[in-house]
Scaffold this motif. Structure first.
Motif, mmCIF file in Angstrom:
data_model
loop_
_atom_site.group_PDB
_atom_site.id
_atom_site.type_symbol
_atom_site.label_atom_id
_atom_site.label_comp_id
_atom_site.label_asym_id
_atom_site.label_seq_id
_atom_site.Cartn_x
_atom_site.Cartn_y
_atom_site.Cartn_z
ATOM 1 N N UNK A 1 0.798 -1.222 0.000
ATOM 2 C CA UNK A 1 0.000 0.000 0.000
ATOM 3 C C UNK A 1 0.835 1.279 0.000
ATOM 4 N N UNK A 2 1.855 1.338 0.838
ATOM 5 C CA UNK A 2 2.649 2.557 0.968
ATOM 6 C C UNK A 2 3.293 2.933 -0.350
ATOM 7 N N UNK A 3 4.008 1.986 -0.943
ATOM 8 C CA UNK A 3 4.838 2.308 -2.095
ATOM 9 C C UNK A 3 4.023 2.418 -3.378
ATOM 10 N N UNK A 4 2.851 1.805 -3.426
ATOM 11 C CA UNK A 4 1.942 2.024 -4.547
ATOM 12 C C UNK A 4 1.435 3.460 -4.529
ATOM 13 N N UNK A 5 1.038 3.937 -3.352
ATOM 14 C CA UNK A 5 0.594 5.338 -3.237
ATOM 15 C C UNK A 5 1.694 6.298 -3.679
ATOM 16 N N UNK A 6 2.911 6.040 -3.225
ATOM 17 C CA UNK A 6 4.015 6.930 -3.555
ATOM 18 C C UNK A 6 4.366 6.889 -5.041
ATOM 19 N N UNK A 7 4.349 5.709 -5.634
ATOM 20 C CA UNK A 7 4.691 5.577 -7.056
ATOM 21 C C UNK A 7 3.631 6.221 -7.939
ATOM 22 N N UNK A 8 2.368 6.087 -7.584
ATOM 23 C CA UNK A 8 1.315 6.706 -8.384
ATOM 24 C C UNK A 8 1.413 8.224 -8.324
ATOM 25 N N UNK A 9 1.777 8.768 -7.179
ATOM 26 C CA UNK A 9 1.921 10.215 -7.094
ATOM 27 C C UNK A 9 3.080 10.696 -7.953
ATOM 28 N N UNK A 10 4.182 9.978 -7.934
ATOM 29 C CA UNK A 10 5.343 10.379 -8.730
ATOM 30 C C UNK A 10 5.056 10.330 -10.228
ATOM 31 N N UNK A 11 4.162 9.449 -10.640
ATOM 32 C CA UNK A 11 3.849 9.322 -12.062
ATOM 33 C C UNK A 11 2.550 10.057 -12.428
ATOM 34 N N UNK B 1 2.914 11.528 -0.161
ATOM 35 C CA UNK B 1 1.474 11.555 0.089
ATOM 36 C C UNK B 1 1.032 10.585 1.179
ATOM 37 N N UNK B 2 1.702 9.456 1.328
ATOM 38 C CA UNK B 2 1.217 8.447 2.269
ATOM 39 C C UNK B 2 1.157 9.015 3.686
ATOM 40 N N UNK B 3 -0.001 8.859 4.315
ATOM 41 C CA UNK B 3 -0.238 9.314 5.695
ATOM 42 C C UNK B 3 -0.091 10.828 5.846
#
Length: 290
Positions: free
Chosen positions: A182-192, A255-257
């Protein structure tokens, strides 16, 4: 639950002690963790040498000279602590977890020991013949490794083509990409700049080729996981490294948290939103993630 960067951080910490080392004794302080230990677990490990310590998704894999593989999963709260005879040794740190939750101790012929601590006991350890690993229920349906060469924009396009499920759900599907959480999916989607709410198939064109957003997403996944590993993972709740220290990638979350915080994208005036998808919190910016 620890995600891929946390597990990879643990693997790198354990590797110098495990790899090439002989197991003098394995001490079990209870009969089970999430599952009972395999029959004769301690006896099957005693006297064996660890030839390699690898990772598949969120599993640690100790390949033994007996032809068996020691599978280790951290569950929700599992951690390993390395202790050496020399108090000045590289792996000696102050104990940071309660000894009452020390459930397994690996004693090596080198004099070092590794203790597995798990307050919630959701972790587990198994022994499986190496030749049966690919067909084992834990591994036979896993997708590609996100840091391996198999994860390419075209490979992901083939998996996402025609999918109407939200992009976030598709990326968390372990049958597509193994180990993403969950954490790194949120972060990767924001970066892209991709919305977690959009249909996954919209990133693939009519010819089955990846659109630009999907190319950027693959690169963002690699970047965020690599940076998190270098930072020692994210210390949320129970995660610690093998020397007892904390990971620091949580200080780099975009973005996470960070609900209601200003979006960190340069020039964006949006704020981080939080929604629930499949029972999990998703953090993203509605303004710059489309």
């Amino acid at each position: 639950m620890p995600e891929l960067p946390e597990v990879e951080t643990v693997r790198r910490g354990l590797e110098p002690v495990f790899t090439g080392s002989g197991l003098a004794q394995v001490e079990l302080r209870r009969a089970d963790l999430r599952f009972p230990f395999p029959q004769g677990f301690a006896a099957r490990l005693a006297g064996r040498r660890v030839e390699a310590l690898k990772r598949r998704a969120k599993y640690l894999l100790g390949e033994l000279d007996s032809g068996e593989t020691l599978i280790m999963h951290l569950g929700m709260s599992g951690s390993f602590r390395i202790d050496a005879d020399d108090p000045e040794g590289a792996y000696h740190r102050a104990v940071t977890t309660k000894p009452a939750h020390d459930h397994v101790v690996f004693h090596f012929t080198s004099g070092a020991s590794v203790t597995y601590n798990d307050p919630r006991r959701f972790g587990f350890m198994l022994l499986v013949p190496r030749g049966e690993m690919a067909a084992h229920p834990l591994f036979n349906g896993l997708g590609v490794e996100p840091l391996g060469p198999e994860l390419t924009p075209q490979r992901l396009a083939e998996e996402l083509r025609g999918r109407k499920a939200p992009l976030k759900a598709a990326l968390l599907d372990q049958r597509i990409i193994a180990g993403l959480g969950n954490i790194y999916v949120c972060e990767a989607m924001h970066r892209s700049y991709l919305s977690p709410l959009r249909a996954a198939g919209t990133l693939v064109d009519a010819k089955g080729k990846p659109k630009r957003g999907l190319v950027d997403l693959v690169e963002a996944i690699r970047q965020v996981l690599g940076e998190a590993i270098e930072a020692g993972g994210s210390s949320l709740r129970d995660h610690r490294q093998t020397d007892g220290s904390l990971g620091y990638f949580q200080h780099s979350f975009r973005v996470y948290d960070r609900e209601d915080a200003p979006c960190p994208t340069p020039g964006c005036r949006g704020h981080v939103s939080r929604v629930i998808q499949s029972g999990r919190s998703t953090f993203f910016c509605r303004d710059c993630q489309k």
